[in-house]
Design a protein around this motif. Structure first.
Motif, short mmCIF file in Angstrom:
data_model
loop_
_atom_site.label_atom_id
_atom_site.label_comp_id
_atom_site.label_asym_id
_atom_site.label_seq_id
_atom_site.Cartn_x
_atom_site.Cartn_y
_atom_site.Cartn_z
N ASN A 238 -14.28 5.30 10.57
CA ASN A 238 -14.24 4.08 9.78
C ASN A 238 -14.00 2.84 10.65
OD1 ASN A 238 -14.71 5.43 7.38
ND2 ASN A 238 -12.54 5.63 6.86
N TYR B 29 0.82 -1.21 0.00
CA TYR B 29 0.00 0.00 0.00
C TYR B 29 0.86 1.26 0.00
CZ TYR B 29 -2.70 -3.86 1.88
OH TYR B 29 -3.26 -5.09 2.09
N PHE C 79 -16.40 -0.31 11.27
CA PHE C 79 -15.88 -1.66 11.08
C PHE C 79 -16.24 -2.56 12.26
CE2 PHE C 79 -12.44 -4.75 11.75
CZ PHE C 79 -12.39 -5.39 10.51
N GLU D 283 -0.39 4.56 -1.83
CA GLU D 283 -1.51 5.24 -1.17
C GLU D 283 -1.08 5.85 0.15
OE1 GLU D 283 -6.21 4.53 0.04
OE2 GLU D 283 -5.04 2.87 -0.81
N ASP E 4 -5.93 3.87 8.27
CA ASP E 4 -7.13 3.97 7.44
C ASP E 4 -6.91 3.32 6.07
OD1 ASP E 4 -9.86 5.02 7.48
OD2 ASP E 4 -9.20 6.26 5.79
N VAL E 5 -5.71 3.47 5.53
CA VAL E 5 -5.38 2.81 4.26
C VAL E 5 -5.45 1.29 4.43
CG1 VAL E 5 -3.53 2.32 2.61
CG2 VAL E 5 -3.97 4.68 3.34
N LYS E 6 -4.87 0.78 5.50
CA LYS E 6 -4.77 -0.66 5.70
C LYS E 6 -6.09 -1.29 6.15
CE LYS E 6 -0.85 -2.15 7.48
NZ LYS E 6 0.31 -2.29 8.40
N LEU E 7 -6.94 -0.48 6.81
CA LEU E 7 -8.22 -1.00 7.29
C LEU E 7 -9.07 -1.55 6.15
CD1 LEU E 7 -10.34 -1.38 9.54
CD2 LEU E 7 -11.03 1.01 9.19
N LYS E 8 -9.00 -0.93 5.00
CA LYS E 8 -9.81 -1.36 3.85
C LYS E 8 -9.46 -2.78 3.41
CE LYS E 8 -8.50 2.31 1.57
NZ LYS E 8 -8.29 3.33 0.52
N HIS E 9 -8.28 -3.24 3.78
CA HIS E 9 -7.80 -4.56 3.35
C HIS E 9 -7.76 -5.57 4.50
CE1 HIS E 9 -6.48 -2.56 -0.38
NE2 HIS E 9 -6.04 -1.60 0.42
#
Length: 372
Positions: free
Chosen positions: A52, A23, A56, A26, A248-253
């Motif tokens: 977020n 990532y 989750f 991003e 926040d970037v890593k949470l999506k994955h």
């Protein structure tokens, strides 16, 4: 001891560089945005991540803080328990769970875990409840959610708070609800090696309690509900903008990463056939996110050296139980045989979302060929 001759590179216990490089573009973009704005604390990135992560977990509130220990400390502090009040906690947890209790002048009351799940044994809790008991702290150890039904019943019966230590179980489910939403409040760690990890220290508290959330947010910010207005004797424990952006970037994955961990764990459990090794058990696949794949063997040190010789890194979680640590020397004569057995025999095999199939197969092959 048999040795497998191999030219392969070391299989890392956890390759954080590889984990985060997925990532990188991003993350770089988000950090550049922060640098261009020049706002580093309590800004848009923190607010976005808190919203977020609350969504989750399925809770109303997420309050970012400096680390997982602070998260637990803030919960206990905000409840205002008095010196000598008791909090029940598993005897085999990482010491941070217990330190948070001690830090607030409360008394940790240790309860043995289940030798099967490694989580606190619900059947042993009620006998430890006294008129001074104020809360039960459950620890979702190694990534497996505690089986909560009986504990929830006890909390209701005795009017106790349930505090979750969710530091190792980001995204795990129990009866359709995520960890962080199973008790009254939960502490999370975002230490870099966690399933959801930042690039430094970080943590948060999740809760559905409006007043508790408001109080924790103030205590973590010097006890201030607004600038230069201090209503509590607070501390400084905040999640900074850069760490919030990374999370926040890593949470999506995270769900995808946890699924890969489950695939690896299943392969290990289906294919490690060495009779000297006890494999972990699960009561529900969704309940475990496999932060740690913990095996046990009476010859733990020999196995670790053997795997190292075969280019496989392992770890031990944890070599010494809390009641045998110098920090709690007042407990040195106490006996918790189940906890001691786990600490004596546990070895953690490599597991992460960036492990290749060939690496997973190599771990299985080496482990199956180990003999004394």
């Amino acid at each position: 001891m048999s040795i497998i001759v191999s030219e392969r590179k070391m299989i890392k216990f956890l390759d954080l560089e590889k984990v985060n490089n997925r990532y990188r573009a991003e993350i770089d973009e988000r950090i550049k945005k922060i640098l261009d704005k020049g706002w580093y604390l309590q800004g848009e990135e923190d607010k976005t991540f808190e919203e977020n992560f609350a969504d989750f977990c399925g809770v109303k509130h997420c309050i970012g803080c400096a680390n997982g220990l602070d998260a637990l400390n803030l919960i206990i502090r905000a409840y205002g328990f008095s010196r000598g009040d008791e909090i029940i906690v598993p005897a085999n947890t990482y010491i941070a769970s217990i330190l948070a209790i001690s830090e607030n002048g409360c008394t940790p009351v240790l309860v043995e875990p289940s030798i099967v799940t490694y989580n606190i044994n619900p059947d042993l809790i009620e006998e430890k409840i006294t008129p001074r008991t104020r809360a039960i702290m459950v620890v979702h150890l190694y990534g497996q959610a505690v089986q909560m039904n009986k504990i929830l019943e006890l909390a209701k019966k005795y009017d106790l708070k349930i505090i979750e230590d969710s530091a190792q179980a980001h995204g795990a489910y129990y009866n359709g609800k995520r960890t962080g939403n199973l008790g009254d409040a939960s502490g999370f760690s975002f230490y870099p090696g966690k399933n959801l990890g930042c690039m430094g220290d970080g943590g948060c508290v999740t809760t559905n309690d409006d007043e508790l959330a408001k109080k924790i947010r103030a205590i973590a910010n010097y006890g201030s509900d607004r600038k230069y207005h201090h209503i509590y004797k607070g501390i400084n424990s905040r999640l900074d903008e850069i760490q919030a952006a990374v999370l926040d970037v890593k949470l999506k994955h995270l769900d995808e990463d946890n699924s890969r961990r489950r695939e690896i764990a299943k392969y290990y459990r289906d294919n490690i056939k060495n009779k000297r090794i006890i494999l972990p058990e699960v009561y529900d696949e969704k309940a475990h996110v496999w932060h740690i794949f913990a095996i046990r063997t009476n010859n733990r040190d020999d196995l670790q050296k053997y795997l190292e010789t075969n280019n496989i890194q392992t770890n031990i979680h944890y070599p010494t139980p809390p009641h045998k640590q110098g920090a709690y020397k007042e407990w040195e004569n106490l006996s918790y045989p189940v906890s001691e057995e786990i600490h004596r025999t546990e070895l953690s095999l490599p597991i992460s979302p960036v492990m290749t199939d060939s690496e997973v197969e190599a771990v299985v092959e080496a482990t199956n060929k180990w003999n004394i």
